[in-house]
Design a protein around this motif. Structure first.
Motif, mmCIF file in Angstrom:
data_model
loop_
_atom_site.group_PDB
_atom_site.id
_atom_site.type_symbol
_atom_site.label_atom_id
_atom_site.label_comp_id
_atom_site.label_asym_id
_atom_site.label_seq_id
_atom_site.Cartn_x
_atom_site.Cartn_y
_atom_site.Cartn_z
ATOM 1 N N ASP A 92 16.481 64.754 -62.952
ATOM 2 C CA ASP A 92 15.605 64.912 -63.368
ATOM 3 C C ASP A 92 14.621 64.135 -62.443
ATOM 4 O OD1 ASP A 92 16.105 62.546 -64.639
ATOM 5 O OD2 ASP A 92 14.993 63.340 -66.550
ATOM 6 N N GLU A 93 14.337 63.387 -62.114
ATOM 7 C CA GLU A 93 13.965 62.220 -61.339
ATOM 8 C C GLU A 93 13.774 62.880 -59.684
ATOM 9 O OE1 GLU A 93 15.296 58.520 -61.072
ATOM 10 O OE2 GLU A 93 14.300 57.839 -63.395
ATOM 11 N N ALA A 94 14.734 63.147 -59.499
ATOM 12 C CA ALA A 94 14.858 64.481 -58.537
ATOM 13 C C ALA A 94 13.931 65.570 -58.015
ATOM 14 C CB ALA A 94 16.182 63.998 -57.569
ATOM 15 N N ALA A 95 14.525 66.428 -59.284
ATOM 16 C CA ALA A 95 13.471 67.750 -59.389
ATOM 17 C C ALA A 95 12.266 67.400 -59.709
ATOM 18 C CB ALA A 95 13.794 68.136 -60.142
ATOM 19 N N ASN A 96 11.693 66.241 -60.743
ATOM 20 C CA ASN A 96 10.108 66.084 -60.434
ATOM 21 C C ASN A 96 9.335 65.017 -59.222
ATOM 22 O OD1 ASN A 96 10.301 67.227 -62.933
ATOM 23 N ND2 ASN A 96 10.837 64.932 -63.677
ATOM 24 N N SER A 97 9.841 64.673 -58.304
ATOM 25 C CA SER A 97 9.903 63.760 -56.886
ATOM 26 C C SER A 97 8.871 64.602 -56.623
ATOM 27 C CB SER A 97 10.367 63.653 -56.436
ATOM 28 O OG SER A 97 11.075 64.527 -55.914
ATOM 29 N N SER A 98 7.670 64.252 -56.025
ATOM 30 C CA SER A 98 6.723 65.447 -55.294
ATOM 31 C C SER A 98 7.397 65.573 -53.330
ATOM 32 C CB SER A 98 5.783 65.301 -55.021
ATOM 33 O OG SER A 98 5.120 63.547 -54.724
ATOM 34 N N GLY A 99 7.094 66.096 -52.825
ATOM 35 C CA GLY A 99 7.610 66.208 -51.420
ATOM 36 C C GLY A 99 8.012 67.576 -51.024
ATOM 37 N N ALA A 100 8.940 68.099 -49.836
ATOM 38 C CA ALA A 100 10.147 68.332 -49.362
ATOM 39 C C ALA A 100 10.769 67.296 -49.578
ATOM 40 C CB ALA A 100 9.945 69.720 -48.460
ATOM 41 N N ILE A 101 10.544 65.670 -49.349
ATOM 42 C CA ILE A 101 12.326 65.196 -49.474
ATOM 43 C C ILE A 101 11.891 64.287 -50.122
ATOM 44 C CG2 ILE A 101 12.354 63.460 -47.695
ATOM 45 C CD1 ILE A 101 12.211 65.964 -45.959
ATOM 46 N N ASP A 135 26.786 71.834 -59.162
ATOM 47 C CA ASP A 135 26.845 72.208 -60.846
ATOM 48 C C ASP A 135 26.581 73.653 -59.780
ATOM 49 O OD1 ASP A 135 27.640 72.206 -63.260
ATOM 50 O OD2 ASP A 135 25.933 73.085 -63.503
ATOM 51 N N LYS A 136 26.695 74.774 -60.245
ATOM 52 C CA LYS A 136 26.406 76.192 -59.851
ATOM 53 C C LYS A 136 24.821 76.775 -61.458
ATOM 54 C CE LYS A 136 28.570 79.423 -63.458
ATOM 55 N NZ LYS A 136 29.680 79.868 -63.071
ATOM 56 N N ASP A 137 24.544 75.787 -62.283
ATOM 57 C CA ASP A 137 23.383 75.633 -62.711
ATOM 58 C C ASP A 137 22.236 75.100 -62.140
ATOM 59 O OD1 ASP A 137 24.337 77.021 -64.782
ATOM 60 O OD2 ASP A 137 25.306 75.960 -65.446
ATOM 61 N N THR A 138 22.246 74.270 -61.226
ATOM 62 C CA THR A 138 21.115 73.474 -60.815
ATOM 63 C C THR A 138 20.281 74.443 -60.101
ATOM 64 O OG1 THR A 138 23.165 72.118 -59.908
ATOM 65 C CG2 THR A 138 21.173 71.283 -58.926
ATOM 66 N N PRO A 139 19.364 74.391 -60.129
ATOM 67 C CA PRO A 139 18.058 74.873 -59.416
ATOM 68 C C PRO A 139 17.899 75.108 -58.146
ATOM 69 C CG PRO A 139 16.892 74.001 -61.097
ATOM 70 C CD PRO A 139 18.054 73.196 -60.823
ATOM 71 N N PHE A 140 18.137 76.063 -57.249
ATOM 72 C CA PHE A 140 18.158 76.243 -56.041
ATOM 73 C C PHE A 140 16.689 75.237 -55.435
ATOM 74 C CE2 PHE A 140 17.477 77.884 -51.683
ATOM 75 C CZ PHE A 140 18.445 77.844 -50.745
ATOM 76 N N GLN A 141 15.659 75.502 -55.615
ATOM 77 C CA GLN A 141 14.519 74.577 -54.957
ATOM 78 C C GLN A 141 15.043 73.374 -55.039
ATOM 79 O OE1 GLN A 141 12.099 75.719 -53.954
ATOM 80 N NE2 GLN A 141 12.878 77.883 -55.111
ATOM 81 N N LEU A 142 15.843 72.593 -55.953
ATOM 82 C CA LEU A 142 16.175 71.022 -56.263
ATOM 83 C C LEU A 142 17.369 71.012 -54.719
ATOM 84 C CD1 LEU A 142 16.567 68.645 -56.596
ATOM 85 C CD2 LEU A 142 17.770 68.843 -58.636
ATOM 86 N N ILE A 143 18.206 72.082 -54.226
ATOM 87 C CA ILE A 143 19.466 71.633 -53.328
ATOM 88 C C ILE A 143 18.618 72.109 -52.006
ATOM 89 C CG2 ILE A 143 21.224 73.185 -52.775
ATOM 90 C CD1 ILE A 143 21.965 74.119 -55.826
ATOM 91 N N ARG A 145 15.864 71.174 -51.400
ATOM 92 C CA ARG A 145 15.054 69.316 -51.041
ATOM 93 C C ARG A 145 16.080 68.861 -49.993
ATOM 94 N NH1 ARG A 145 12.238 68.110 -55.768
ATOM 95 N NH2 ARG A 145 11.567 66.549 -54.510
ATOM 96 N N VAL A 146 17.523 68.868 -51.020
ATOM 97 C CA VAL A 146 18.342 68.234 -51.059
ATOM 98 C C VAL A 146 18.801 68.039 -50.068
ATOM 99 C CG1 VAL A 146 20.924 67.530 -51.410
ATOM 100 C CG2 VAL A 146 19.087 67.080 -53.190
ATOM 101 N N MET A 147 18.839 69.833 -48.947
ATOM 102 C CA MET A 147 19.789 69.630 -47.933
ATOM 103 C C MET A 147 18.462 69.567 -46.673
ATOM 104 S SD MET A 147 20.732 73.675 -49.017
ATOM 105 C CE MET A 147 21.316 74.253 -47.293
ATOM 106 N N ALA A 148 16.953 69.401 -47.166
ATOM 107 C CA ALA A 148 16.017 69.091 -46.204
ATOM 108 C C ALA A 148 15.703 68.089 -46.014
ATOM 109 C CB ALA A 148 14.410 69.767 -46.773
ATOM 110 N N THR A 149 16.059 67.204 -47.033
ATOM 111 C CA THR A 149 16.479 65.182 -47.038
ATOM 112 C C THR A 149 17.549 65.372 -46.261
ATOM 113 O OG1 THR A 149 15.503 65.142 -49.000
ATOM 114 C CG2 THR A 149 16.496 62.786 -48.025
ATOM 115 N N CYS A 150 19.145 65.349 -45.693
ATOM 116 C CA CYS A 150 19.656 64.973 -44.842
ATOM 117 C C CYS A 150 19.127 65.786 -43.678
ATOM 118 C CB CYS A 150 20.758 66.014 -45.861
ATOM 119 S SG CYS A 150 21.564 65.838 -47.657
ATOM 120 N N THR A 151 18.541 66.890 -43.186
ATOM 121 C CA THR A 151 18.434 67.078 -42.488
ATOM 122 C C THR A 151 17.689 66.327 -41.450
ATOM 123 O OG1 THR A 151 18.722 70.086 -42.637
ATOM 124 C CG2 THR A 151 16.693 68.622 -41.147
#
Length: 171
Positions: A92-101, A135-143, A145-151
Motif C-alpha cells: 500500500d505504501e508503494a501504491a500510494n507513493s508519488s511519481g513514476a519511480i 499476484d494476479k489481482d495486483t493493479p497493473f498501474q503498480l506493476i 511503476r515497478v517495471m519503470a523502477t527496474c528500468t
C-alpha cells in the motif's frame, strides 16, 4: 513328414506344428528401450526450473513457453513488495507513493552490481535480469511503476512470472 503325402499336405502339417510353438521374447531389445527411457527421463527431469511459490499469491495464466531463469526475484504479494524474499516495503505504501519511480525499491535495486551486456556494444553495462512475480489481482498501474523502477535502475531484461497454460485450454 508323412511319406507319400503331397507337398501341399506336408506344408499344412508344418504350419500346424510351427503354430503350436510359443515364440520367444527378445529381452535384450526390451532392456535397451527401457534403458534409453530411463536416461531420457533423468536428463529431462534435471532441466526443470521453478520459481518459489508464495502461498498467498495467485499468478496469472499465460501460454508463454519461456522458462524462468534464476535472477533477482521481485515479489508483489498482497501485502509486501519483496526482493529475493526480503521485504522492501508494504504494497500500500508503494501504491500510494508519488511519481513514476518507487524510490525505496530503486535504492535496493541499485545495490545489484553492474555487468557487461551480452551481445551489446563494448562498455555497455546493466544490472542483468529481474523476474517480477505479482499476484494476479495486483493493479497493473503498480506493476507498470515497478517495471519503470527496474528500468530506471538499469536492468536490461524484465520478466513477469506466470502459470503456463496450454494454448487450447480454457478456464
Amino acid at each position: 513328414m508323412i511319406r507319400g503325402a503331397s507337398i501341399r499336405s506336408q506344408r499344412i502339417s508344418r504350419r500346424a506344428t510351427n503354430s503350436r510353438r510359443v515364440p520367444g521374447l527378445n529381452l535384450v531389445s526390451l532392456m535397451d528401450i527401457f534403458t534409453i527411457l530411463v536416461f531420457f527421463l533423468m536428463v529431462n527431469s534435471a532441466q526443470v526450473e521453478v520459481l518459489p511459490n508464495a502461498k498467498a499469491m495467485t499468478l496469472p495464466d499465460s501460454v508463454s513457453t519461456e522458462k524462468p531463469s534464476e535472477h533477482i526475484l521481485l515479489t508483489l504479494s498482497r501485502e509486501d513488495l519483496q526482493i529475493n524474499g526480503r521485504v522492501v516495503m508494504r504494497l500500500d505504501e508503494a501504491a500510494n507513493s508519488s511519481g513514476a519511480i518507487i524510490e525505496p525499491l530503486k535504492t535496493v535495486l541499485l545495490t545489484t552490481p553492474l555487468q557487461a551486456v551480452e551481445g551489446g556494444t563494448p562498455g555497455q553495462v546493466s544490472r542483468g535480469e529481474v523476474n517480477i512475480m505479482a499476484d494476479k489481482d495486483t493493479p497493473f498501474q503498480l506493476i507498470r511503476r515497478v517495471m519503470a523502477t527496474c528500468t530506471d535502475a538499469n536492468f536490461s531484461r524484465i520478466s513477469l512470472a506466470v502459470i503456463t497454460q496450454s494454448p487450447g485450454a480454457s478456464e
